[in-house]
Design an enzyme around this catalytic site. Structure first.
Site, PDB file in Angstrom:
ATOM      1  N   SER A  16     -13.042  -6.400 -13.861  1.00  0.00           N
ATOM      2  CA  SER A  16     -14.376  -6.509 -13.291  1.00  0.00           C
ATOM      3  C   SER A  16     -15.362  -6.758 -14.429  1.00  0.00           C
ATOM      4  O   SER A  16     -15.117  -7.602 -15.287  1.00  0.00           O
ATOM      5  CB  SER A  16     -14.720  -5.229 -12.514  1.00  0.00           C
ATOM      6  OG  SER A  16     -16.002  -5.315 -11.942  1.00  0.00           O
TER       7      SER A  16
ATOM      8  N   ASP B  98      -4.489 -21.902  -7.447  1.00  0.00           N
ATOM      9  CA  ASP B  98      -5.917 -22.015  -7.193  1.00  0.00           C
ATOM     10  C   ASP B  98      -6.303 -20.874  -6.253  1.00  0.00           C
ATOM     11  O   ASP B  98      -5.863 -20.824  -5.102  1.00  0.00           O
ATOM     12  CB  ASP B  98      -6.225 -23.374  -6.546  1.00  0.00           C
ATOM     13  CG  ASP B  98      -7.714 -23.585  -6.305  1.00  0.00           C
ATOM     14  OD1 ASP B  98      -8.475 -22.610  -6.345  1.00  0.00           O
ATOM     15  OD2 ASP B  98      -8.113 -24.743  -6.078  1.00  0.00           O
TER      16      ASP B  98
ATOM     17  N   ASN C  85      -7.310 -11.201 -13.305  1.00  0.00           N
ATOM     18  CA  ASN C  85      -8.205 -11.544 -14.400  1.00  0.00           C
ATOM     19  C   ASN C  85      -9.102 -12.738 -14.077  1.00  0.00           C
ATOM     20  O   ASN C  85     -10.229 -12.824 -14.554  1.00  0.00           O
ATOM     21  CB  ASN C  85      -7.392 -11.854 -15.663  1.00  0.00           C
ATOM     22  CG  ASN C  85      -8.233 -12.463 -16.756  1.00  0.00           C
ATOM     23  OD1 ASN C  85      -9.012 -11.781 -17.429  1.00  0.00           O
ATOM     24  ND2 ASN C  85      -8.097 -13.768 -16.962  1.00  0.00           N
TER      25      ASN C  85
ATOM     26  N   LYS D  91     -19.282  -9.162  -8.578  1.00  0.00           N
ATOM     27  CA  LYS D  91     -18.618  -8.002  -9.181  1.00  0.00           C
ATOM     28  C   LYS D  91     -18.892  -6.720  -8.395  1.00  0.00           C
ATOM     29  O   LYS D  91     -18.018  -5.872  -8.258  1.00  0.00           O
ATOM     30  CB  LYS D  91     -19.059  -7.841 -10.643  1.00  0.00           C
ATOM     31  CG  LYS D  91     -18.519  -8.952 -11.545  1.00  0.00           C
ATOM     32  CD  LYS D  91     -17.000  -9.051 -11.468  1.00  0.00           C
ATOM     33  CE  LYS D  91     -16.426 -10.106 -12.388  1.00  0.00           C
ATOM     34  NZ  LYS D  91     -14.943 -10.206 -12.282  1.00  0.00           N
TER      35      LYS D  91
ATOM     36  N   TYR E 181     -23.543 -13.678 -10.054  1.00  0.00           N
ATOM     37  CA  TYR E 181     -22.335 -13.165 -10.714  1.00  0.00           C
ATOM     38  C   TYR E 181     -22.232 -11.655 -10.520  1.00  0.00           C
ATOM     39  O   TYR E 181     -21.159 -11.138 -10.190  1.00  0.00           O
ATOM     40  CB  TYR E 181     -22.365 -13.507 -12.200  1.00  0.00           C
ATOM     41  CG  TYR E 181     -21.238 -12.867 -12.990  1.00  0.00           C
ATOM     42  CD1 TYR E 181     -19.924 -13.277 -12.810  1.00  0.00           C
ATOM     43  CD2 TYR E 181     -21.498 -11.847 -13.895  1.00  0.00           C
ATOM     44  CE1 TYR E 181     -18.885 -12.689 -13.520  1.00  0.00           C
ATOM     45  CE2 TYR E 181     -20.463 -11.253 -14.610  1.00  0.00           C
ATOM     46  CZ  TYR E 181     -19.171 -11.675 -14.421  1.00  0.00           C
ATOM     47  OH  TYR E 181     -18.151 -11.081 -15.121  1.00  0.00           O
TER      48      TYR E 181
END
Length: 291
Positions: free
Chosen positions: A134, A56, A83, A152, A148
């Site tokens: 990314s 986690d 990832n 990034k 979001y």
């Protein structure tokens, strides 16, 4: 020569086709998962080629322990692939504090925890490669996915600096910036803020409706065709870049990624140039300019 890879979020996004291709060609993979048993079919087929651990990313000590065990039990890890990530969609005002905190704990701090835990081992073995998955969203932001995008932008800023910091230790770093990919990223992993009528008919709300498959005139088949990225081709390209050791700092994947990133950079540069005179006018009279 075969390689050993450490890949987080092994059951989603680009990790699935990457792991499949790597195992098929004989490489070893240390994969981390959240759901027990998710990779049992590959474990039965490939045996010791595949090392699996539950991890986690929001638990710092667990991340450190898993990375240490992976290096200890695999001996050498050549490539670390961050990832694991997910999307949080909706207007910025619609997201709960807990949702925002968990997003950054996973997409930003989680990736940094993995990289930081792996670096001492990569240095000790004389080098290695770090691949950060990314997104094209690391270059722009748009209503409905601002949070979001923010995650990034944040991870790209940190990894760009990290790449320069670790290069003297023979550690190469690459950020992969895919556009839309035909994976389960949206259908299985997306999280949404609490929708309000304020934004429902505005751009942010329309984007959420599109993501949820509720936008009139856009059925599932049409939406799928709007997503241009082929996950198998993207996975193959990433592996090839790593194999050739010619990894660029940033690797855009997909025509949409190229187009969106180019427009974002061009627009920002044009806006910057328009402010050049104003920016220079605020220098101290005796300033020594540096570049």
């Amino acid at each position: 020569m075969t390689k050993t890879w450490f890949i987080t979020g092994a059951t989603g996004g680009l990790a699935t086709p990457m792991i499949e291709q790597l195992l098929q060609r004989g490489d070893r993979v240390a994969a981390t998962i959240r759901k027990p048993g998710a990779l049992d079919h590959w474990k039965q087929q490939y045996g010791d080629q595949l090392w699996i651990a539950h991890m986690d990313l929001t638990q710092p000590e667990q991340v450190k322990d898993v990375v240490e065990r992976a290096f200890a039990e695999m001996g050498t890890i050549d490539v670390v692939v961050n990832n694991a990530a997910y999307g949080l969609y909706g207007a910025v005002e619609e997201a709960a504090d807990e949702q925002i905190e968990h997003l950054f704990q996973t997409n930003v701090l989680g990736s940094l925890r993995v990289a930081r835990a792996a670096l001492p081992f990569l240095r000790q073995q004389g080098g290695g490669q770090i691949v950060q998955i990314s997104s094209m969203a690391g270059h722009y932001s748009t209503p409905g996915m601002g949070l979001y995008c923010a995650s990034k932008w944040a991870i790209e800023a940190a990894i760009e600096a990290l790449a320069l910091e670790v290069a003297p230790f023979n550690i190469r770093t690459m950020m992969v910036e895919p556009g839309g990919i035909r994976t389960n990223f949206i259908t299985s992993n997306a999280v949404f803020g609490e929708r309000t009528e304020l934004y429902r008919d505005l751009e942010a709300g329309q984007f959420v409706s599109l993501m949820k498959g509720e936008l009139p005139g856009v059925d599932s088949e049409t939406f799928n065709r709007m997503v241009v990225g082929d996950p198998q081709k993207m996975a193959q390209t990433i592996i090839q870049q790593v194999d050739e050791d010619q990894m660029p700092l940033r690797l855009p994947l997909g025509s949409d990624a190229y187009d969106y990133i180019r427009k974002a950079l061009t627009d920002r540069l044009e806006a910057l140039e328009a402010q050049k005179a104003l920016a220079f006018s605020t220098d101290a009279d005796d300033a020594i300019r540096q570049m």
